[in-house]
Write an enzyme that holds these catalytic residues in place. Structure first.
Site, PDB file in Angstrom:
ATOM      1  N   SER A 250      67.453  15.310  85.408  1.00 45.11           N
ATOM      2  CA  SER A 250      67.027  16.686  85.147  1.00 45.11           C
ATOM      3  C   SER A 250      67.238  17.007  83.674  1.00 45.11           C
ATOM      4  O   SER A 250      67.803  16.213  82.920  1.00 45.11           O
ATOM      5  CB  SER A 250      67.814  17.658  86.012  1.00 45.11           C
ATOM      6  OG  SER A 250      69.133  17.761  85.506  1.00 45.11           O
ATOM      7  N   LYS A 251      66.784  18.192  83.306  1.00 47.07           N
ATOM      8  CA  LYS A 251      66.817  18.670  81.918  1.00 47.07           C
ATOM      9  C   LYS A 251      68.162  18.420  81.241  1.00 47.07           C
ATOM     10  O   LYS A 251      68.215  18.120  80.055  1.00 47.07           O
ATOM     11  CB  LYS A 251      66.539  20.180  81.883  1.00 47.07           C
ATOM     12  CG  LYS A 251      65.061  20.487  81.923  1.00 47.07           C
ATOM     13  CD  LYS A 251      64.430  20.299  80.548  1.00 47.07           C
ATOM     14  CE  LYS A 251      63.002  19.855  80.642  1.00 47.07           C
ATOM     15  NZ  LYS A 251      62.671  18.702  79.819  1.00 47.07           N
ATOM     16  N   ARG A 252      69.239  18.585  82.018  1.00 44.41           N
ATOM     17  CA  ARG A 252      70.529  18.466  81.316  1.00 44.41           C
ATOM     18  C   ARG A 252      70.827  17.028  80.906  1.00 44.41           C
ATOM     19  O   ARG A 252      71.749  16.772  80.150  1.00 44.41           O
ATOM     20  CB  ARG A 252      71.658  19.089  82.142  1.00 44.41           C
ATOM     21  CG  ARG A 252      72.020  18.361  83.359  1.00 44.41           C
ATOM     22  CD  ARG A 252      72.880  19.167  84.304  1.00 44.41           C
ATOM     23  NE  ARG A 252      72.934  18.460  85.555  1.00 44.41           N
ATOM     24  CZ  ARG A 252      73.691  17.390  85.761  1.00 44.41           C
ATOM     25  NH1 ARG A 252      74.484  16.953  84.807  1.00 44.41           N
ATOM     26  NH2 ARG A 252      73.655  16.758  86.909  1.00 44.41           N
ATOM     27  N   GLY A 254      68.555  15.418  79.268  1.00 45.10           N
ATOM     28  CA  GLY A 254      67.681  15.220  78.104  1.00 45.10           C
ATOM     29  C   GLY A 254      66.236  15.187  78.559  1.00 45.10           C
ATOM     30  O   GLY A 254      65.840  15.957  79.421  1.00 45.10           O
ATOM     31  N   GLU A 260      57.542  14.295  77.124  1.00 44.68           N
ATOM     32  CA  GLU A 260      58.645  14.191  76.159  1.00 44.68           C
ATOM     33  C   GLU A 260      58.825  12.758  75.657  1.00 44.68           C
ATOM     34  O   GLU A 260      59.058  12.538  74.470  1.00 44.68           O
ATOM     35  CB  GLU A 260      59.948  14.685  76.790  1.00 44.68           C
ATOM     36  CG  GLU A 260      60.005  16.198  76.940  1.00 44.68           C
ATOM     37  CD  GLU A 260      61.128  16.635  77.861  1.00 44.68           C
ATOM     38  OE1 GLU A 260      62.082  17.235  77.364  1.00 44.68           O
ATOM     39  OE2 GLU A 260      61.058  16.367  79.084  1.00 44.68           O
TER      40      GLU A 260
END
Ligand code: GLU
Length: 500
Positions: A250-252, A254, A260
């Site tokens: 997930s986003k946390r 990176g 991306e």
């Protein structure tokens, strides 16, 4: 064989979903089957045209082109769920008539109160079945009076629903834990678990390959197949892609989306190849293989069911391999956005600058992980500051060694009287001359020349770097390159700074 990738266009393409798309694609290509792209956009608040466009673009970028579906057409469309509402409605009518479904007038408040009561009693929340046995005439009257009931599937009691998952083996659920699910909301929008079945059935999907987050949906879907009298397809649930801490990526952690990784300058063939290795191995100890080769070897039964960790270092390893294989012109084209952002390339390159980039970029690209690292590798061409370099204690100490001082001075003098060192041979000849004049050789000679020409103790090999600097210094602004100082000017400035 007919398989599909069915994204919901509610955001970016997550690498976990891209892996699902890839495994479907590999399966179809291996078997000479059909790969279908269907858009599941029934969540109207969260679905956007921009997300759909971005997902298609990322799939094409990865090389996962589809044979049928959105933009490709086919005999069993439309391939966007919001264009299939009428079709779902016809099927719902059928289920209502056969008694496999029923209207439900329960209000959200009522359902929430029931849920809270169940939780308070320590029971799993499950629809109480309030509207299961309403009188047909009563239902018709309420609808005629303007009520907008939901439609629920009538789940048979005391049954086991089982399926043989191609990755996980036999999976079974008891219907006691499944309350009658809403298949169509009051506003006429079908639930995912319902639309997906009608679509997969009418699109003749033979294998449903998706993330294991859908495993608990599968029994509900099988019950819908049964209600219609349809045979379910084969199911394969892929383990999730996790972050280094074994929590779902997930986003946390990176970067999580294809977009991306793409922006970081990973090549599509590297990302596709790496994603194929999460939970599967092509065998024979071989890992770096192009997509057609992976497809030739792909076998769903060899896909592991333990979760796969996304390891960016391994992706970088794959990328380094493909950066070395990429043709120079392609590398240059892919590098340009990064060089422009860094301010190194300031306009459309002239033919001469393109030729220079084609010579300079590929060797530099052999020592980076991804193209966004390239500007850092090239910075010493553009940023030369002798005083700043000599302010570094390590550079200062090295450059003030007596032998280094004489090499620096001899190099500055030789280069000031010579034509620009635009070839490796010219550079070698001049270095040899400096060596002869000072008695320095090897590291003592070349390391000092490196300091004099770049201000840095390390960097790309001088045989490449010095001619690149000299050629770049000759460009006019119209060629499109940021100004580059010649070796002559660098050496003069360095010697000045040494005596300052
Ligand atoms: N739209 C669903 C998702 O993106 C598809 C699930 C499926 O493949 O059945 O998760």
């Amino acid at each position: 064989m007919r398989v599909r990738f069915a994204p919901s266009p509610t955001g970016h393409l997550h690498v976990g979903n891209a892996r699902t798309a890839l495994f479907n694609w590999l399966l179809a290509r291996h078997a000479g089957g059909t790969y279908i792209l269907r858009v599941e956009d029934t969540d109207r608040e969260r679905s956007t045209a921009a997300s759909e466009a971005a997902i298609k673009d990322d799939l094409r970028w990865l090389g996962l082109t589809w044979d049928e579906g959105i933009d490709a057409g086919g005999d069993v469309g439309p391939y966007r769920q919001t264009e299939r509402l009428e079709l779902y409605a016809r099927h719902t009518q059928q289920l209502l008539e056969t008694g496999h479904a029923y209207h439900c007038f329960c209000t959200p408040e009522q359902l929430e109160a029931e849920r809270q009561a169940a939780l308070a009693a320590g029971a799993p929340p499950k629809y109480a079945g309030t509207c299961r046995a309403l009188d047909r005439a009563d239902v018709a009257r309420r609808i005629a009076a303007g009520a907008r009931p939901a439609v629920r599937l009538r789940v048979p009691s005391d049954r086991t629903v089982a399926f043989d998952d191609l990755v996980r083996g036999t999976v079974s659920f008891h219907t006691d834990v499944i309350g009658d699910p809403v298949i169509v909301r009051g506003d006429g929008i079908p639930a995912y678990n319902y639309a997906v079945v009608i679509d997969d059935a009418l699109m003749h999907i033979t294998h449903v390959v998706r993330g294991e987050d859908h495993i608990s949906n599968t029994p509900r879907q099988i019950l819908v197949y049964e209600a219609f009298g349809w045979t379910p397809p084969a199911f394969a649930h892929l383990s999730l892609v996790l972050g280094p801490d074994h929590a779902p990526l997930s986003k946390r952690h990176g970067a999580t989306s294809v977009a991306e990784f793409r922006a970081k300058g990973y090549l599509p063939e590297a990302l596709a190849n790496y994603l194929a290795l999460i939970g599967w191995s092509p065998g024979d100890g071989q890992e770096l293989l192009p997509l057609p080769e992976l497809a030739a070897r792909f076998d769903l039964s060899a896909v592991g069911h333990s979760a796969g960790v996304f390891d960016e270092a391994k992706l970088a390893w794959a990328n380094r391999h493909y950066l070395k294989l990429a043709p120079p012109e392609r590398l240059v084209a892919l590098s340009l956005p990064y060089l422009k952002t860094a301010g190194f390339v300031r306009a459309t390159p002239s033919a001469a600058l393109s030729a220079w980039l084609t010579l300079v970029v590929p060797p530099l690209a052999t020592s980076i992980d991804k193209l966004s690292d390239l500007p850092e590798r090239m910075r010493l061409l553009f940023a030369f500051d002798a005083a700043a370099a000599l302010a570094r204690p390590d550079v200062h100490a090295e450059a003030h060694e007596p032998l280094a001082l004489s090499v620096a001075r001899a190099f500055a003098e030789a280069v000031s009287g010579a034509p620009p060192l635009t070839t490796k041979e010219a550079f070698r000849a001049l270095a040899k001359q400096v060596g002869a004049a000072t008695g320095a050789k090897g590291k003592a000679l070349f390391h000092t020349i490196r300091l004099v020409c770049t201000g840095e103790p390390d960097g790309p090999e001088l045989d490449l770097l010095v001619p690149a600097i000299e050629q770049a210094a000759a460009f006019a602004p119209a060629d499109g390159l940021a100004p580059v100082m010649s070796c002559r000017d660098r050496a003069a400035a360095f010697v000045d700074a040494l005596s300052a």
